[in-house]
Design a protein around this motif. Structure first.
Motif, PDB file in Angstrom:
ATOM      1  N   ALA A   1       0.826  -1.210   0.000  1.00  0.00           N
ATOM      2  CA  ALA A   1       0.000   0.000   0.000  1.00  0.00           C
ATOM      3  C   ALA A   1       0.861   1.260   0.000  1.00  0.00           C
ATOM      4  O   ALA A   1       0.565   2.231  -0.715  1.00  0.00           O
ATOM      5  CB  ALA A   1      -0.919  -0.010   1.218  1.00  0.00           C
TER       6      ALA A   1
ATOM      7  N   ARG B   1       0.905   4.054  -3.042  1.00  0.00           N
ATOM      8  CA  ARG B   1       0.520   5.455  -2.807  1.00  0.00           C
ATOM      9  C   ARG B   1       1.622   6.436  -3.214  1.00  0.00           C
ATOM     10  O   ARG B   1       1.340   7.561  -3.617  1.00  0.00           O
ATOM     11  CB  ARG B   1       0.182   5.655  -1.334  1.00  0.00           C
ATOM     12  N   GLU B   2       2.885   6.018  -3.073  1.00  0.00           N
ATOM     13  CA  GLU B   2       3.999   6.951  -3.270  1.00  0.00           C
ATOM     14  C   GLU B   2       4.441   7.061  -4.718  1.00  0.00           C
ATOM     15  O   GLU B   2       4.879   8.135  -5.152  1.00  0.00           O
ATOM     16  CB  GLU B   2       5.185   6.537  -2.397  1.00  0.00           C
TER      17      GLU B   2
ATOM     18  N   ASN C   1       4.909   7.854  -8.484  1.00  0.00           N
ATOM     19  CA  ASN C   1       4.384   9.050  -9.120  1.00  0.00           C
ATOM     20  C   ASN C   1       4.849   9.088 -10.572  1.00  0.00           C
ATOM     21  O   ASN C   1       6.011   9.385 -10.862  1.00  0.00           O
ATOM     22  CB  ASN C   1       4.868  10.296  -8.363  1.00  0.00           C
TER      23      ASN C   1
ATOM     24  N   THR D   1      10.943   6.691  -4.891  1.00  0.00           N
ATOM     25  CA  THR D   1       9.847   6.143  -4.091  1.00  0.00           C
ATOM     26  C   THR D   1      10.378   5.427  -2.860  1.00  0.00           C
ATOM     27  O   THR D   1       9.922   5.675  -1.727  1.00  0.00           O
ATOM     28  CB  THR D   1       9.010   5.176  -4.945  1.00  0.00           C
TER      29      THR D   1
ATOM     30  N   GLN E   1      -8.984   0.408  -5.286  1.00  0.00           N
ATOM     31  CA  GLN E   1      -8.278   0.948  -4.129  1.00  0.00           C
ATOM     32  C   GLN E   1      -6.974   1.650  -4.540  1.00  0.00           C
ATOM     33  O   GLN E   1      -6.607   2.681  -4.012  1.00  0.00           O
ATOM     34  CB  GLN E   1      -7.978  -0.177  -3.136  1.00  0.00           C
ATOM     35  N   PHE E   2      -6.273   1.059  -5.521  1.00  0.00           N
ATOM     36  CA  PHE E   2      -4.991   1.612  -5.941  1.00  0.00           C
ATOM     37  C   PHE E   2      -4.911   1.642  -7.471  1.00  0.00           C
ATOM     38  O   PHE E   2      -4.172   0.857  -8.075  1.00  0.00           O
ATOM     39  CB  PHE E   2      -3.833   0.786  -5.371  1.00  0.00           C
TER      40      PHE E   2
ATOM     41  N   MET F   1      -3.534   3.947  -9.234  1.00  0.00           N
ATOM     42  CA  MET F   1      -2.241   4.557  -9.579  1.00  0.00           C
ATOM     43  C   MET F   1      -2.337   5.361 -10.873  1.00  0.00           C
ATOM     44  O   MET F   1      -1.675   5.066 -11.868  1.00  0.00           O
ATOM     45  CB  MET F   1      -1.150   3.478  -9.655  1.00  0.00           C
TER      46      MET F   1
END
Length: 612
Positions: free
Chosen positions: A35, A39-40, A42, A309, A408-409, A411
């Protein structure tokens, strides 16, 4: 043999995990780590790095390559990576690093092609405007000459009945395939090539794109070559067919010169005193003509995003520092890797697994398919299943979002797309630096993340506009999660099992089939590298006929694939029949006689020895 991987999702939920396979093994990282990384990462940050890289015409050893190396190194330092340095290795055309004959650097200052027929001044190609129009390894020239169409230009028959002495030749083949005939044998003064892109479903759709061209770095007949689009070539061919005389003026200021190979490297140091000397490496190739966005600014920017990251999460204590050191390597494609592993044998000793990225950002217009490519049968490893498990998870997350608007992710990058990733689990294929690490000289297992096909590869249309930042971020996640998992995995560095189950049934071994060969300790590296072929060079010196295996075509591989694995399987334990069975299982049936002929040729050039 492929290990079963469990695909689970529903992270950070109080509900039980939903799993798509069995047995009951979860992804190779704790939920909180997956997770945190998701989230990190980019894709926009990766895109910023890419946009800096594509500004340079970054041929090996060139000023543009150095500028890009400095750009990557400065970004790595700003992201908190350690041990950031630009390693340099001499390259003068005579120094050997294992199987790689060093190639001198190549730079160009100018290149202009102008039609001057009947006193006109009609520009055709300009290096200043489009650097890719000047073929790599072109030499300086200032000539005015008539143009002659010689078709492909790579066989003597193409020149029959044509006087090309003192003239420019228009060819459809690669400049490097043409120069010794056109320049050396028939006396032409320069080359115009309209070589087309690699065959794919979109070949010929865009007649205005220009392909990257290469001359032979070691030819005894140095020359220059301009690359033209099919549209330009068709117009010139039509005029020549109508009997028109076309006179061109070519001016070039360029050439090879001694300058070192440069390899940028950086680390995230490991935490375990017993394991930190072992390394998990992220690799890419930084060299390419401008723009070279997907190939391969995308891979280089994405492994840097992996570093940013992980370093960010470690600094925030959102992720524990991994046990092993994680290393990042940016160098020239294939040749830079062979040079590094031979000149710095400590790198070869420390690196236990590799995540290699070459073309990982192609957006919808490229028609790219993203692959998680496995290693060769000669080097089985569980690491590919680790990467594929994370790729499957991204497939589910990204598809759920595309199909329902909920995940949920997902990205997503603000300027990127929303399409599902649809990563493919793919068998071993050659074509980039992963083949160096997995060569039997080093036997370092490598995961190869790559796009194929890509309709714009090696052309002027491989631009940043065709890169998807969302995809860069998702691939960065797959890489980062895989790297951390491998850096903590106790299985890393243990000997791989002999891949006996891969063997296809074969006929009973004849006397010849019982011969056993073992690779010699030197030279180290694949025999066919970038810009130089060690086997061909040494076979020519001994006047050896070309082994038929090199031109063999099987259902799942060509001659290069078979040759690579035959040498890898020559480990002193398998006889020729067993090697034949192994490569037949991997790429399709091949005659024992062809394998034996190749092994005997390898013995003649000193690469293997026969155990008697």
């Amino acid at each position: 043999m492929r290990l079963p991987v469990l695909l689970c999702f529903g992270l950070l939920s109080l509900a039980p995990l939903t799993c798509l396979a069995s047995p009951a093994d979860a992804l190779a990282l704790p939920e909180q780590d997956v997770a945190a990384i998701a989230r990190e990462v980019n894709g926009e940050m990766a895109m910023q790095t890419l946009e800096g890289i594509v500004q340079q015409h970054r041929e090996r050893g060139s000023r543009g390559f150095h500028t890009s190396a400095e750009w990557v190194a400065s970004r790595a330092r700003s992201f908190g990576l350690t041990d950031v340095e630009i390693l340099q290795f001499p390259a003068d055309g005579t120094i050997f690093y294992g199987t790689q004959r060093s190639r001198r650097a190549w730079d160009a200052d100018a290149g202009e092609l102008v039609e001057v027929s009947d006193g006109k001044q009609a520009p055709i190609a300009s290096y200043a405007a489009v650097p890719m129009v000047l073929a790599e390894d072109s030499e300086s020239a200032d000539v005015t000459a008539l143009l002659v169409d010689v078709g492909a230009g790579n066989t003597e028959a193409d020149y029959a009945g044509k006087d090309v002495k003192g003239k420019l030749v228009l060819v459809s083949a690669s400049p490097g395939e043409v120069q010794d005939l056109a320049i050396g044998k028939f006396g032409a003064v320069g080359i115009l090539s309209y070589q087309q892109n690699q065959p794919n479903g979109w070949s010929g759709d865009n007649i205005e794109q220009i392909r990257w061209g290469h001359l032979d770095s070691f030819s005894a007949h140095p020359t220059f070559a301009f690359m033209l689009s099919m549209k330009q070539a068709n117009a010139l061919k039509a005029r020549l067919s109508a009997g028109e005389a076309i006179r061109l003026h070519a001016s070039v200021k360029a050439g090879q010169h001694a300058s070192p190979y440069e390899v940028v490297t950086a680390t995230i140091p490991g935490a375990d005193p017993r394991l930190k000397e072992q390394e998990i490496a992220f690799t890419c190739h930084l060299d390419h003509p401008k723009p070279g966005a997907n190939d391969n600014a995308s891979g280089c920017s994405t492994i840097l995003e992996v570093g940013r990251t992980l370093q960010t999460l470690i600094a925030q204590r959102a992720l524990a520092r991994p046990a092993r050191t994680i290393r990042f390597i940016w160098g020239p494609e294939v040749e830079g890797t062979v040079v590094l592993l031979n000149a710095r044998k400590d790198f070869a000793r420390r690196i236990r697994a590799v995540v290699h990225m070459d073309m990982v950002g192609g957006g919808p217009r490229t028609q790219a398919v993203f692959h998680v490519t496995r290693g060769p049968a000669s080097l089985p490893s569980f690491i590919h299943d680790v990467a594929w498990g994370f790729a499957q998870w991204v497939n589910v997350q990204s598809y759920d979002f595309a199909a329902t608007g909920k995940a949920q992710f997902p990205m997503l990058a603000p300027s990127g797309g929303k399409e599902p990733l649809r990563a493919e689990d793919s068998p071993f294929a050659l074509g980039s630096d992963h083949e160096v690490y997995q060569d039997s000289s080093y036997a370092i297992p490598a995961i190869y993340l790559n796009d194929w096909p890509d309709r714009y590869i090696h052309t002027t249309l491989d631009t940043a506009a065709n890169i998807d930042p969302t995809k860069l971020g998702r691939v960065a996640f797959i890489g980062a999660a895989t790297g951390v998992a491998l850096a903590n995995d106790p299985r890393i560095g243990t000997p791989a099992a002999t891949p006996a189950p891969m063997r296809a049934p074969g006929p009973a071994a004849s006397g010849d089939g019982k011969r056993v060969f073992r690779r010699n300790p030197e030279p180290r590296g694949p025999l066919s590298v970038f810009g130089y072929d060690w086997f061909d060079d040494h076979a020519k010196r001994l006047a050896l006929p070309r082994p038929k295996l090199l031109d063999f075509e099987g259902p799942h591989g060509g001659g290069g694939d078979y040759a690579y694995e035959v040498l890898n399987f020559a480990d002193g334990t398998r006889d020729a029949q067993q090697i034949t069975n192994d490569v037949s299982a991997e790429f399709g049936p091949v005659p024992l006689a062809l394998v034996i002929e190749y092994l005997q040729a390898l013995e003649r050039v000193g690469v293997v020895e026969q155990i008697r």
